[in-house]
Scaffold this motif. Sequence first.
Motif, mmCIF file in Angstrom:
data_model
loop_
_atom_site.group_PDB
_atom_site.id
_atom_site.type_symbol
_atom_site.label_atom_id
_atom_site.label_comp_id
_atom_site.label_asym_id
_atom_site.label_seq_id
_atom_site.Cartn_x
_atom_site.Cartn_y
_atom_site.Cartn_z
ATOM 1 N N LYS A 158 0.842 -1.203 0.000
ATOM 2 C CA LYS A 158 0.000 0.000 0.000
ATOM 3 C C LYS A 158 0.876 1.253 0.000
ATOM 4 O O LYS A 158 0.910 2.042 0.945
ATOM 5 C CB LYS A 158 -0.937 -0.024 1.194
ATOM 6 C CG LYS A 158 -1.927 -1.188 1.148
ATOM 7 C CD LYS A 158 -2.859 -1.208 2.347
ATOM 8 C CE LYS A 158 -3.839 -2.353 2.251
ATOM 9 N NZ LYS A 158 -4.782 -2.424 3.396
ATOM 10 N N THR A 159 1.584 1.413 -1.110
ATOM 11 C CA THR A 159 2.503 2.542 -1.228
ATOM 12 C C THR A 159 1.777 3.874 -1.341
ATOM 13 O O THR A 159 2.390 4.934 -1.203
ATOM 14 C CB THR A 159 3.408 2.351 -2.454
ATOM 15 O OG1 THR A 159 2.581 2.156 -3.618
ATOM 16 C CG2 THR A 159 4.295 1.124 -2.284
ATOM 17 N N TRP A 160 0.468 3.805 -1.597
ATOM 18 C CA TRP A 160 -0.345 5.008 -1.755
ATOM 19 C C TRP A 160 -0.876 5.543 -0.423
ATOM 20 O O TRP A 160 -1.411 6.651 -0.356
ATOM 21 C CB TRP A 160 -1.546 4.694 -2.650
ATOM 22 C CG TRP A 160 -2.234 3.418 -2.254
ATOM 23 C CD1 TRP A 160 -2.021 2.192 -2.792
ATOM 24 C CD2 TRP A 160 -3.188 3.239 -1.203
ATOM 25 N NE1 TRP A 160 -2.800 1.250 -2.150
ATOM 26 C CE2 TRP A 160 -3.519 1.866 -1.181
ATOM 27 C CE3 TRP A 160 -3.800 4.090 -0.288
ATOM 28 C CZ2 TRP A 160 -4.435 1.335 -0.263
ATOM 29 C CZ3 TRP A 160 -4.713 3.569 0.619
ATOM 30 C CH2 TRP A 160 -5.020 2.205 0.633
ATOM 31 N N ALA A 161 -0.746 4.766 0.651
ATOM 32 C CA ALA A 161 -1.429 5.081 1.903
ATOM 33 C C ALA A 161 -0.943 6.393 2.518
ATOM 34 O O ALA A 161 0.232 6.763 2.412
ATOM 35 C CB ALA A 161 -1.243 3.948 2.898
ATOM 36 N N LEU A 162 -1.876 7.083 3.176
ATOM 37 C CA LEU A 162 -1.557 8.333 3.874
ATOM 38 C C LEU A 162 -1.020 7.980 5.257
ATOM 39 O O LEU A 162 -1.772 7.799 6.207
ATOM 40 C CB LEU A 162 -2.809 9.207 3.985
ATOM 41 C CG LEU A 162 -3.558 9.480 2.680
ATOM 42 C CD1 LEU A 162 -4.786 10.344 2.929
ATOM 43 C CD2 LEU A 162 -2.650 10.148 1.654
ATOM 44 N N THR A 163 0.297 7.884 5.337
ATOM 45 C CA THR A 163 0.919 7.389 6.568
ATOM 46 C C THR A 163 1.574 8.475 7.409
ATOM 47 O O THR A 163 2.226 8.183 8.397
ATOM 48 C CB THR A 163 1.968 6.323 6.224
ATOM 49 O OG1 THR A 163 2.899 6.872 5.270
ATOM 50 C CG2 THR A 163 1.307 5.096 5.621
ATOM 51 N N GLY A 164 1.431 9.740 7.014
ATOM 52 C CA GLY A 164 1.981 10.827 7.821
ATOM 53 C C GLY A 164 3.492 10.837 7.838
ATOM 54 O O GLY A 164 4.122 10.758 8.884
ATOM 55 N N GLU B 119 7.970 11.323 1.447
ATOM 56 C CA GLU B 119 7.162 11.222 0.245
ATOM 57 C C GLU B 119 5.716 11.631 0.518
ATOM 58 O O GLU B 119 5.119 11.220 1.506
ATOM 59 C CB GLU B 119 7.200 9.771 -0.248
ATOM 60 C CG GLU B 119 6.411 9.520 -1.516
ATOM 61 C CD GLU B 119 6.464 8.056 -1.926
ATOM 62 O OE1 GLU B 119 5.781 7.699 -2.899
ATOM 63 O OE2 GLU B 119 7.175 7.276 -1.259
ATOM 64 N N LYS B 120 5.187 12.460 -0.356
ATOM 65 C CA LYS B 120 3.815 12.937 -0.186
ATOM 66 C C LYS B 120 2.839 12.015 -0.914
ATOM 67 O O LYS B 120 3.071 11.616 -2.048
ATOM 68 C CB LYS B 120 3.671 14.366 -0.716
ATOM 69 C CG LYS B 120 4.411 15.397 0.099
ATOM 70 C CD LYS B 120 4.149 16.798 -0.422
ATOM 71 C CE LYS B 120 4.865 17.844 0.422
ATOM 72 N NZ LYS B 120 4.611 19.213 -0.071
ATOM 73 N N HIS B 121 1.739 11.708 -0.231
ATOM 74 C CA HIS B 121 0.674 10.916 -0.825
ATOM 75 C C HIS B 121 -0.622 11.701 -0.759
ATOM 76 O O HIS B 121 -0.831 12.501 0.153
ATOM 77 C CB HIS B 121 0.495 9.590 -0.074
ATOM 78 C CG HIS B 121 1.673 8.686 -0.167
ATOM 79 N ND1 HIS B 121 1.867 7.609 0.655
ATOM 80 C CD2 HIS B 121 2.752 8.704 -0.988
ATOM 81 C CE1 HIS B 121 2.978 6.994 0.348
ATOM 82 N NE2 HIS B 121 3.548 7.651 -0.646
#
Length: 352
Positions: free
Chosen positions: A192-198, A203-205
């Motif tokens: 899940k490389t797209w996830a919003l992980t903070g 890297e910005k998602h």
Amino acid sequence: MAKILMKGNEAVGKAAIEAGCRYFFGYPITPQSEVPEYLSSELPKVGGVFVQAESEVAAINMVYGAAGAGARVLTSSSSPGIALKQEGIGYISNAGLPAVIINMMRGGPGLGTIQPGQADYNMTVKGGSNGDYHDIVLAPASVQEAVDMVMEAFDLADYYGTPVIILADGLIGQMMEPVEFNYVCKKDLPPKTWALTGKGEGEKHMVENLVIEAAECEAWNKRHFEKYAKIEANEQAWEEYLMDDAEYAFVSYGTSSRIVRTAIGYLREAGYKVGMIRPKTLWPFPVNAFEKWDKNIKKYLDVEMSMGQMVQDVAYACNDKNKIEFYGRTGGIVPAVDEIVEFGKKVMGGDK
């Protein structure tokens, strides 16, 4: 793992935990309230989070947030509660996020009854929110199958980037049956490389949903439908029951199919060559099953706990609306075996 006796609602809660779900957001409503009740107790024991939101609308938007962060997340409700969640389901679908949604259907429309029903078919399969989209819809016919489908649902959601809805009637949630929990992931799931992980300065998602320009929105929809085409090609599922010599075929799902199965036994004893195609996926609808058997079948007998919401899909699958006969009960009434037997005899007449 040994089999244990569990109520359907509690079993699907345990199945979600076994599949790695750690977040639940929901709101109580009969006949599914034991799902959040079970998870409120059991999720914290595995480091998970349970939130009873202030409303169904709030709950589905919490699901949206957790899904955007890459979590395995679940919500559950029953018919009018799911209706309230539709806007949020549409947003999650458009964003291409994985989430699992359980609907233990009851009679309707409106608040309806607290008895089981199957009249949420169109709302779920055809899309209850606005715009062009589909969600995968799984229809269990037993508590064990509900357990297996919940586990599979999380993998399908992650694999395709889409909500997966478990569409079961209230009887599945309320009955007790022996079940076992043997979760094995059958797909090679992408990271899940797209996830919003903070990630702060990393890297910005971004999870997109709003597309203003018409041409961009059309292209967005076409990309979704490329994914849907893959799902239709790969994920159709159904059961064939006594179809090898069948000249007539019942089509039914969920609890209705269990009643039909018993009725088929009596009809077979009376000499009728009848079987059943039971859809396990309502979307994608198992058109391949009808292509396989259609040349042998004189009539399809559609049985539902609704006023015939699946009939249109059966007609599409067999490409002949004149081959379909329908019998349904609605408003929370469950058809009896003898009703189905008489319906079958009426349709088949003396054709033994």
